[in-house]
Motif scaffolding. Structure first.
Motif: not given
Length: 108
Positions: A28-34
């Motif tokens: 959630e904290i790193t939404p730009n990651r997949t």
């Protein structure tokens, strides 16, 4: 101890967090990651084995209990391990001078 790129990214999330996190919270904290929860869980297992994180608790979520992780080394501890590793490789480095420099830069 040497961390991989993904391990370092996750450690940065944990180091910046004010509280221990579940794998879902890391995603959630790193939404730009997949990232997928299964791959993050595998990384967390490696980080536990390396002594970088510890299981803090279990948190009830959506009908199951999620593991909550917290870092057990600081960024400074990790930096010192890298520096000490350089010294072990025969690179002439004054570990104490670097530690003093890190402390001074952090006080600014």
């Amino acid at each position: 101890m040497k961390l991989t790129g993904k391990e370092t990214e996750i450690m940065n999330v944990l180091w910046k967090s004010k509280k221990p996190l579940t794998t879902a919270e890391i995603i959630e904290i790193t939404p730009n990651r997949t990232w997928h929860e299964g791959s993050i869980f595998a990384v967390m297992k490696r980080l536990v084995k390396k002594g970088a994180v510890a299981l803090d608790a279990y948190k009830p979520t959506a009908g199951k209990h999620a593991r909550v992780y917290k870092p057990i080394i600081t960024t400074e501890d990790y930096a010192m391990k890298i520096i000490e590793g350089m010294d072990d490789m025969g690179i002439d480095i004054d570990v104490h001078a670097l530690a003093d420099r890190l402390r001074k830069s952090k006080q600014r």
